[in-house]
Design a protein around this motif. Sequence first.
Motif, PDB file in Angstrom:
ATOM      1  N   VAL A  40       0.862  -1.174  -0.076  1.00 33.71           N
ATOM      2  CA  VAL A  40      -0.122   0.114  -0.029  1.00 33.71           C
ATOM      3  C   VAL A  40       1.181   1.524   0.293  1.00 33.71           C
ATOM      4  O   VAL A  40       0.672   2.353  -0.843  1.00 33.71           O
ATOM      5  CB  VAL A  40      -1.010   0.090   1.126  1.00 33.71           C
ATOM      6  N   TRP A  41       1.811   0.995   0.802  1.00 38.11           N
ATOM      7  CA  TRP A  41       2.903   2.510   0.489  1.00 38.11           C
ATOM      8  C   TRP A  41       3.754   2.649  -0.762  1.00 38.11           C
ATOM      9  O   TRP A  41       3.589   3.751  -1.206  1.00 38.11           O
ATOM     10  CB  TRP A  41       3.902   2.157   1.669  1.00 38.11           C
ATOM     11  N   ALA A  42       3.976   1.491  -1.462  1.00 32.97           N
ATOM     12  CA  ALA A  42       4.294   1.641  -2.678  1.00 32.97           C
ATOM     13  C   ALA A  42       3.317   2.308  -3.691  1.00 32.97           C
ATOM     14  O   ALA A  42       3.555   3.128  -4.546  1.00 32.97           O
ATOM     15  CB  ALA A  42       4.860   0.390  -3.151  1.00 32.97           C
ATOM     16  N   MET A  43       2.110   1.849  -3.492  1.00 33.61           N
ATOM     17  CA  MET A  43       1.139   2.273  -4.451  1.00 33.61           C
ATOM     18  C   MET A  43       0.739   3.768  -4.109  1.00 33.61           C
ATOM     19  O   MET A  43       0.593   4.334  -4.997  1.00 33.61           O
ATOM     20  CB  MET A  43      -0.208   1.543  -4.304  1.00 33.61           C
ATOM     21  N   THR A  44       1.068   4.158  -2.902  1.00 28.41           N
ATOM     22  CA  THR A  44       0.643   5.374  -2.531  1.00 28.41           C
ATOM     23  C   THR A  44       2.059   6.252  -3.080  1.00 28.41           C
ATOM     24  O   THR A  44       1.827   7.317  -3.542  1.00 28.41           O
ATOM     25  CB  THR A  44       0.761   5.665  -1.065  1.00 28.41           C
ATOM     26  N   ALA A  45       3.060   5.815  -3.124  1.00 30.73           N
ATOM     27  CA  ALA A  45       4.314   6.519  -3.776  1.00 30.73           C
ATOM     28  C   ALA A  45       4.017   6.623  -5.325  1.00 30.73           C
ATOM     29  O   ALA A  45       4.497   7.723  -5.749  1.00 30.73           O
ATOM     30  CB  ALA A  45       5.452   5.884  -3.544  1.00 30.73           C
ATOM     31  N   VAL A  46       3.398   5.797  -5.887  1.00 32.87           N
ATOM     32  CA  VAL A  46       3.109   5.815  -7.407  1.00 32.87           C
ATOM     33  C   VAL A  46       2.019   6.926  -7.464  1.00 32.87           C
ATOM     34  O   VAL A  46       2.176   7.857  -8.256  1.00 32.87           O
ATOM     35  CB  VAL A  46       2.458   4.586  -8.048  1.00 32.87           C
ATOM     36  N   VAL A  47       1.246   7.072  -6.723  1.00 34.34           N
ATOM     37  CA  VAL A  47       0.176   8.249  -6.802  1.00 34.34           C
ATOM     38  C   VAL A  47       0.842   9.555  -6.681  1.00 34.34           C
ATOM     39  O   VAL A  47       0.627  10.342  -7.166  1.00 34.34           O
ATOM     40  CB  VAL A  47      -1.107   7.866  -5.938  1.00 34.34           C
ATOM     41  N   LEU A  48       1.477   9.542  -5.481  1.00 36.87           N
ATOM     42  CA  LEU A  48       2.438  10.951  -5.324  1.00 36.87           C
ATOM     43  C   LEU A  48       3.272  11.144  -6.479  1.00 36.87           C
ATOM     44  O   LEU A  48       3.321  12.269  -6.661  1.00 36.87           O
ATOM     45  CB  LEU A  48       3.343  10.793  -3.972  1.00 36.87           C
ATOM     46  N   THR A  49       3.935  10.248  -7.070  1.00 34.76           N
ATOM     47  CA  THR A  49       4.780  10.448  -8.180  1.00 34.76           C
ATOM     48  C   THR A  49       4.104  11.141  -9.121  1.00 34.76           C
ATOM     49  O   THR A  49       4.479  12.000 -10.070  1.00 34.76           O
ATOM     50  CB  THR A  49       5.696   9.462  -8.503  1.00 34.76           C
ATOM     51  N   VAL A  51       1.094  12.609  -9.057  1.00 36.08           N
ATOM     52  CA  VAL A  51       0.680  14.088  -8.795  1.00 36.08           C
ATOM     53  C   VAL A  51       1.744  14.822  -9.031  1.00 36.08           C
ATOM     54  O   VAL A  51       1.627  16.180  -9.397  1.00 36.08           O
ATOM     55  CB  VAL A  51      -0.253  13.734  -7.348  1.00 36.08           C
ATOM     56  N   ALA A  52       2.844  14.604  -8.446  1.00 34.80           N
ATOM     57  CA  ALA A  52       4.127  15.412  -8.317  1.00 34.80           C
ATOM     58  C   ALA A  52       4.679  15.745 -10.057  1.00 34.80           C
ATOM     59  O   ALA A  52       5.110  16.837 -10.214  1.00 34.80           O
ATOM     60  CB  ALA A  52       5.328  14.755  -7.765  1.00 34.80           C
ATOM     61  N   GLY A  53       4.479  14.864 -10.843  1.00 28.05           N
ATOM     62  CA  GLY A  53       4.659  14.986 -12.236  1.00 28.05           C
ATOM     63  C   GLY A  53       3.817  15.699 -13.045  1.00 28.05           C
ATOM     64  O   GLY A  53       4.170  16.776 -13.890  1.00 28.05           O
ATOM     65  N   ALA A  54       2.382  15.539 -12.505  1.00 29.70           N
ATOM     66  CA  ALA A  54       1.518  16.295 -13.234  1.00 29.70           C
ATOM     67  C   ALA A  54       1.689  18.070 -12.872  1.00 29.70           C
ATOM     68  O   ALA A  54       1.460  18.875 -13.515  1.00 29.70           O
ATOM     69  CB  ALA A  54       0.142  15.795 -12.975  1.00 29.70           C
ATOM     70  N   GLY A 101       9.902   4.756  -9.824  1.00 26.64           N
ATOM     71  CA  GLY A 101      11.176   5.038 -10.272  1.00 26.64           C
ATOM     72  C   GLY A 101      11.134   5.381 -11.705  1.00 26.64           C
ATOM     73  O   GLY A 101      11.534   6.729 -12.340  1.00 26.64           O
ATOM     74  N   LEU A 102      10.085   5.028 -12.733  1.00 27.12           N
ATOM     75  CA  LEU A 102       9.978   5.266 -13.899  1.00 27.12           C
ATOM     76  C   LEU A 102       9.327   6.556 -13.950  1.00 27.12           C
ATOM     77  O   LEU A 102       9.421   7.356 -15.108  1.00 27.12           O
ATOM     78  CB  LEU A 102       9.642   4.124 -14.792  1.00 27.12           C
ATOM     79  N   LEU A 103       8.186   6.745 -13.471  1.00 29.25           N
ATOM     80  CA  LEU A 103       7.483   7.821 -13.471  1.00 29.25           C
ATOM     81  C   LEU A 103       8.259   9.054 -13.123  1.00 29.25           C
ATOM     82  O   LEU A 103       7.728  10.330 -13.622  1.00 29.25           O
ATOM     83  CB  LEU A 103       6.176   7.802 -12.688  1.00 29.25           C
ATOM     84  N   SER A 104       9.040   8.867 -12.032  1.00 29.32           N
ATOM     85  CA  SER A 104       9.796  10.148 -11.629  1.00 29.32           C
ATOM     86  C   SER A 104      10.903  10.740 -12.435  1.00 29.32           C
ATOM     87  O   SER A 104      11.187  11.887 -12.371  1.00 29.32           O
ATOM     88  CB  SER A 104      10.398   9.925 -10.112  1.00 29.32           C
ATOM     89  N   ARG A 105      11.074   9.803 -13.463  1.00 28.94           N
ATOM     90  CA  ARG A 105      11.948  10.349 -14.558  1.00 28.94           C
ATOM     91  C   ARG A 105      11.672  11.676 -15.142  1.00 28.94           C
ATOM     92  O   ARG A 105      12.397  12.547 -15.517  1.00 28.94           O
ATOM     93  CB  ARG A 105      12.115   9.392 -15.703  1.00 28.94           C
ATOM     94  N   GLY A 106      10.438  11.787 -15.553  1.00 23.19           N
ATOM     95  CA  GLY A 106       9.650  13.073 -16.079  1.00 23.19           C
ATOM     96  C   GLY A 106       9.733  14.346 -15.348  1.00 23.19           C
ATOM     97  O   GLY A 106      10.286  15.363 -15.748  1.00 23.19           O
ATOM     98  N   GLY A 107       9.741  13.976 -13.791  1.00 24.67           N
ATOM     99  CA  GLY A 107       9.846  15.197 -12.889  1.00 24.67           C
ATOM    100  C   GLY A 107      11.396  15.642 -12.868  1.00 24.67           C
ATOM    101  O   GLY A 107      11.597  16.773 -12.784  1.00 24.67           O
ATOM    102  N   ALA A 125      18.308   9.549  -5.898  1.00 29.83           N
ATOM    103  CA  ALA A 125      17.048   9.048  -5.133  1.00 29.83           C
ATOM    104  C   ALA A 125      16.251   8.224  -6.260  1.00 29.83           C
ATOM    105  O   ALA A 125      15.869   7.081  -6.090  1.00 29.83           O
ATOM    106  CB  ALA A 125      16.245  10.019  -4.856  1.00 29.83           C
ATOM    107  N   ARG A 126      16.030   8.495  -7.624  1.00 35.08           N
ATOM    108  CA  ARG A 126      15.151   7.982  -8.457  1.00 35.08           C
ATOM    109  C   ARG A 126      16.040   6.813  -8.928  1.00 35.08           C
ATOM    110  O   ARG A 126      15.526   5.544  -8.948  1.00 35.08           O
ATOM    111  CB  ARG A 126      14.809   8.689  -9.884  1.00 35.08           C
ATOM    112  N   ILE A 127      17.255   6.419  -8.892  1.00 33.56           N
ATOM    113  CA  ILE A 127      18.121   5.376  -9.266  1.00 33.56           C
ATOM    114  C   ILE A 127      17.960   4.528  -8.303  1.00 33.56           C
ATOM    115  O   ILE A 127      17.818   3.260  -8.158  1.00 33.56           O
ATOM    116  CB  ILE A 127      19.374   5.794  -9.469  1.00 33.56           C
ATOM    117  N   GLY A 128      17.979   5.158  -6.867  1.00 29.38           N
ATOM    118  CA  GLY A 128      17.653   4.103  -5.644  1.00 29.38           C
ATOM    119  C   GLY A 128      16.546   3.587  -5.614  1.00 29.38           C
ATOM    120  O   GLY A 128      16.545   2.226  -5.228  1.00 29.38           O
ATOM    121  N   VAL A 129      15.433   4.092  -5.933  1.00 31.96           N
ATOM    122  CA  VAL A 129      14.049   3.455  -6.089  1.00 31.96           C
ATOM    123  C   VAL A 129      14.194   2.421  -7.111  1.00 31.96           C
ATOM    124  O   VAL A 129      13.551   1.125  -6.657  1.00 31.96           O
ATOM    125  CB  VAL A 129      12.886   4.449  -6.273  1.00 31.96           C
TER     126      VAL A 129
END
Length: 181
Positions: A40-49, A51-54, A101-107, A125-129
């Motif tokens: 659930v935390w990982a899924m929440t991180a996907v949503v945050l990423t 939203v952060a990208g958008a 990790g892949l979604l945060s690349r755009g940010g 940090a993205r590479i770490g994920v």
Amino acid sequence: RSLMPPGEQRLVAIEAGAVCVLLLMTAEWRAVPRLWIGCVWAMTAVVLTAVAGARRLAGLRWQAYALSAAASLQGFLGIAFYGSRSTTASALTVAALYATGLLSRGGVRHGVAAAEPAAQLDRAARIGVILWATSLLTVLLADRLSANLITMAWGLEGIVLLTGGFLARERVLRLAGLALL
């Protein structure tokens, strides 16, 4: 018309996001079985990423990175303490970590200049994920497969990561795939 300047609006949005993530993490400890908390935390991180990208909010992306670290740690603990019962939750955690990790690349591209320390730290940090996801998948395969199949499974994982790295134009995936081969 807004009463706050745009910079202050972003700060408030980031702080509100941090509070929401904290509340969500606290609520999840009670509402979600311990085995599924990392997922659930990982899924929440996907949503945050996403939203952060958008919205181009680097603060939310950093919260996603922190949540991904907690999710990967929870995934490792799930494998250690729950064994075969954690297979589905761990596999979904791995998928969500790769997505983060892949979604945060755009940010990272739309953020500050690539040479600035903030951009370099964001890239690290993205590479770490992505590396956490790869490590968790490798440990999951080692835990679930017999000793005869581990080497073949890791080889297949390496080939998939290498191919995925070429398709996604993601260097860290190619390097992780080569390391597994």
